[in-house]
Structure formats: C-alpha cells, structure tokens
Write an enzyme that holds these catalytic residues in place. Structure first.
Site, PDB file in Angstrom:
ATOM      1  N   GLY A 158     -12.106  -6.906 -20.244  1.00  0.00           N
ATOM      2  CA  GLY A 158     -13.518  -7.278 -20.210  1.00  0.00           C
ATOM      3  C   GLY A 158     -13.726  -8.644 -20.830  1.00  0.00           C
ATOM      4  O   GLY A 158     -12.800  -9.239 -21.398  1.00  0.00           O
ATOM      5  N   CYS A 194      -6.167  -5.589 -22.780  1.00  0.00           N
ATOM      6  CA  CYS A 194      -6.960  -6.805 -23.018  1.00  0.00           C
ATOM      7  C   CYS A 194      -8.112  -6.550 -24.004  1.00  0.00           C
ATOM      8  O   CYS A 194      -7.866  -6.315 -25.178  1.00  0.00           O
ATOM      9  CB  CYS A 194      -7.443  -7.352 -21.689  1.00  0.00           C
ATOM     10  SG  CYS A 194      -7.994  -9.084 -21.778  1.00  0.00           S
ATOM     11  N   LEU A 195      -9.370  -6.586 -23.549  1.00  0.00           N
ATOM     12  CA  LEU A 195     -10.488  -6.343 -24.463  1.00  0.00           C
ATOM     13  C   LEU A 195     -10.377  -4.963 -25.090  1.00  0.00           C
ATOM     14  O   LEU A 195     -10.671  -4.776 -26.280  1.00  0.00           O
ATOM     15  CB  LEU A 195     -11.822  -6.489 -23.732  1.00  0.00           C
ATOM     16  CG  LEU A 195     -13.079  -6.236 -24.581  1.00  0.00           C
ATOM     17  CD1 LEU A 195     -13.195  -7.247 -25.716  1.00  0.00           C
ATOM     18  CD2 LEU A 195     -14.338  -6.260 -23.716  1.00  0.00           C
ATOM     19  N   HIS A 245      -1.960  -8.102 -18.718  1.00  0.00           N
ATOM     20  CA  HIS A 245      -2.456  -7.280 -17.607  1.00  0.00           C
ATOM     21  C   HIS A 245      -1.299  -6.692 -16.792  1.00  0.00           C
ATOM     22  O   HIS A 245      -0.776  -7.351 -15.896  1.00  0.00           O
ATOM     23  CB  HIS A 245      -3.345  -8.115 -16.690  1.00  0.00           C
ATOM     24  CG  HIS A 245      -4.684  -8.420 -17.269  1.00  0.00           C
ATOM     25  ND1 HIS A 245      -5.807  -7.659 -17.013  1.00  0.00           N
ATOM     26  CD2 HIS A 245      -5.086  -9.386 -18.120  1.00  0.00           C
ATOM     27  CE1 HIS A 245      -6.836  -8.165 -17.667  1.00  0.00           C
ATOM     28  NE2 HIS A 245      -6.423  -9.204 -18.348  1.00  0.00           N
ATOM     29  N   GLU A 280      -1.566  -4.536 -14.567  1.00  0.00           N
ATOM     30  CA  GLU A 280      -2.062  -4.255 -13.211  1.00  0.00           C
ATOM     31  C   GLU A 280      -2.210  -5.523 -12.389  1.00  0.00           C
ATOM     32  O   GLU A 280      -2.781  -5.490 -11.298  1.00  0.00           O
ATOM     33  CB  GLU A 280      -3.415  -3.538 -13.300  1.00  0.00           C
ATOM     34  CG  GLU A 280      -4.644  -4.416 -13.434  1.00  0.00           C
ATOM     35  CD  GLU A 280      -4.733  -5.200 -14.735  1.00  0.00           C
ATOM     36  OE1 GLU A 280      -5.488  -6.177 -14.788  1.00  0.00           O
ATOM     37  OE2 GLU A 280      -4.033  -4.853 -15.710  1.00  0.00           O
TER      38      GLU A 280
END
Length: 356
Positions: free
Chosen positions: A218, A246-247, A331, A333
């Site tokens: 995010g 991440c976030l 990430h 993904e």
C-alpha cells in the site's frame, strides 16, 4: 502544449504535456524498471506520488489488459520519450489516452537522467507539473515545501468485502492498496481469498476463522495508519498464520514496537537483490517503497531480520519469534518482474498446513 516540472529545490524541467492538462503537486519518485509501465501505473502504492520512469522509451506496447488494480493511481507521470505509435497484438490504446481518461497529468521530453540524479543526490522531493507558462516560482516553492501526501491508504482500499473462490485454505487479505496479483498468487495455489477493506475490525476477520491472514502492500507513510496498526495488534495476538508484504510488513513491525523511517529516495524497480539470512541465497526482487523498518528498534524477543538488501543493507523481511508470522518488504507477486521469491506464497500455505 508545453509543460513544466518544478521541483522544490528550484530546478525546472521543460517538456511536452501528456495526459490531463491540469496542475498537480506531488512527491516525485523514480522507477528503474525497463518494462511493465502499466503495472507501475496501476500499482496503488504510487498513490500520492508522481512517477519518473528512468528507462528512456515508454509506451511501445501501449495499454494492455495487465492492470494491477481497477485504475491508475499516480498523481503524475514523467518520461523521457513516449511512443506515439504503440504496437502489440494485445494493445487497447495509448498511454496518452489512458492518462487523459483518468485525469492524470504527465510530461514527456525532459532529461529523466538528470532528474533522477537530482533525486538520488538530494533525496525524494515534492514537485509540480503545470502547463502554465507564466508560473511564479517564488509563489510555487513554498507550496511545494508545505505539501504532504497524508493518509492515502483510505483512497486506494476496496469498499466492500469480496471473495475469490477456491477449494484450499481460507485466506483473509487485508487490502491496504493490494495489487491484484497478491490475491491471484494465492488463488492459483487453490486458496479461497476473502479481500477486506483496510479498516475492517480484527474481530470481523477472525470471526470468519481464516486459515491465514495476508497483509498487502500500500501507499504512504506507515505511521499515518494508526487505527489499522491497532487492529493488526489484535491479529498478531491471535494464533492465525500471517504473511505481510511491503506496507503490511511495516505496519506489523510498528504494531510490535519497532520504528520506521523515510528513505532518501527509496527502492522502486524490478532489479533489487535481497539476501535470505537463513540460507545465504540472494534473490532478485521487485520493490516499491519509500519507508523502511529500523532494525535497531526491533525487540529481538519479538522479531529477527530474515532478509537484507544487498545494495544498501536495509531490512527486507522479518520473522516473528514463536509465531507463524513472516513479513517481507519486497514483492514476491511481482508481475511483470522477477519470480525468484514467489516460493514465499508456498511457504505461507505450508505454514497454514496446506502443502504436504
């Protein structure tokens, strides 16, 4: 039409207007990916930022169906050269028309190498994209210096709960600005994925009895998400396996007493090496973040570093002691991008007892 990029340090770049012809102030960041510009444009983590693409020619294959969310999120788009005649059998239009459709200003024809060097040397700064040739720089610079992105998670999260059906483990995905491929990576491994808005109470998520919980990527400063952090504390206290990206990784750290800080210019691109501290193996990763967990503030009884960035030594992942919880800053993904670390989704499913 002429367009200008004005930085808060007084530097001005002149180019051509692309997209919407309106003025915008935003944080200026750069991305080093050589392809995947549509995935960059539709990554919710870029909300509140204007993106500079360091690769010099953008738009060769136009707009294709490879969107990571329902719309583009950056405040502005900055390129050296924009392809005027995109060509690809999947092409559905041009970047220019795409930006206009979603009212996003852009500028082409500027020296993005010089701009990136400024951002690397002085750090990320605010800037304005404008088509007003009579701009007053003395009036603009104080506005740029006063600008803050604020809480942008509320802008990008989903409005309602939705479900991707599957016959495997039940995963609750907290949408903090999630890229589509997070849910898809779980779904294609058989998981039933229930996607929740960012401010969903922990009690509601846990009442559904998920086999695991996913905290997504995010935008923005993680410390702005005070209410969400309080709910994550409750999720942590449960015995449910958790995987965060991440976030989500940053918020889990904040929920457990660690601190985060803003990086000079962040990590954004598809070529960042990260080292698994357990095996010593290095993976190439896709990244998009401007904040990082400060490992000096970690309580070693709660969490320990699991991954580190090979380039600058910053934290890239944590493993929580005595808990089925692990988090990563990069990430796994990534789409498009390196697939080296996609095995982390398999590890999450193993943690839920789903792979024998």
């Amino acid at each position: 039409m002429k367009a200008f990029l004005i930085l808060e340090d007084g530097n001005v770049f002149e180019g051509s207007s692309i997209g919407a012809e309106r003025e915008v102030i935003s944080e200026i960041v750069f991305n080093t990916s050589m392809t995947g510009y549509l995935e960059v444009l539709t990554d919710p983590s870029y909300a509140g930022q204007a993106v500079v693409m360091t690769y010099p020619l953008i738009g060769n294959y136009g707009i294709t169906p490879d969107m990571e969310s329902k719309r583009p999120w950056p405040d502005g788009y900055i390129v050296r050269e924009l392809s005027r005649m995109p060509s690809n059998f999947r092409c559905e239009g041009s970047i220019q028309d795409f930006l206009k459709k979603y009212d996003i200003p852009g500028i082409a024809g500027i020296d993005t190498r010089a701009l990136t060097k400024i951002l690397r040397e002085k750090g990320t700064m605010n800037g304005m994209i404008t088509t007003d040739e009579n701009y007053n720089i003395e009036e603009i610079i104080p506005r740029l210096q006063a600008y803050t992105t604020g809480n942008v998670v509320d802008k990008v999260t989903c409005d309602t709960v939705r479900v991707l059906e599957g016959k495997g483990k039940k995963v609750a995905l907290l949408d903090l600005g999630a890229k589509n491929n997070i849910a898809q990576s779980l779904n294609k491994r058989g998981c039933q994925v229930t996607i929740y808005p960012a401010h969903t109470p922990a009690e509601e998520i846990l009442a559904a009895k998920p086999d695991g919980i996913m905290l997504s990527n995010g935008p923005g400063d993680p410390k702005e998400c005070t209410a969400i952090i309080e709910e994550i504390k409750k999720l942590y206290a449960s015995d449910t396996p958790i995987f965060a990206i991440c976030l989500g990784h940053q918020l889990m750290a904040l929920a457990n007493g660690a601190d985060t800080h803003k990086m000079k210019y962040g990590h954004r691109g598809g070529n960042h090496p990260v080292k698994d501290l357990k095996t010593g193996r290095v993976y190439i990763s896709s990244q998009n973040h401007g904040y990082v967990v400060d490992t000096d503030t970690l309580d070693e009884k709660i969490a320990k570093p699991a991954f580190v960035n090979v380039n600058d030594g910053t934290n890239e992942g944590l493993e929580y002691v005595g808990k089925n919880i692990f988090t990563v800053q990069f990430h796994p993904e990534a789409c498009p991008g390196p697939q080296d670390s996609a095995y982390l989704f398999d590890r999450f499913i193993e943690m839920m007892g789903g792979i024998k």
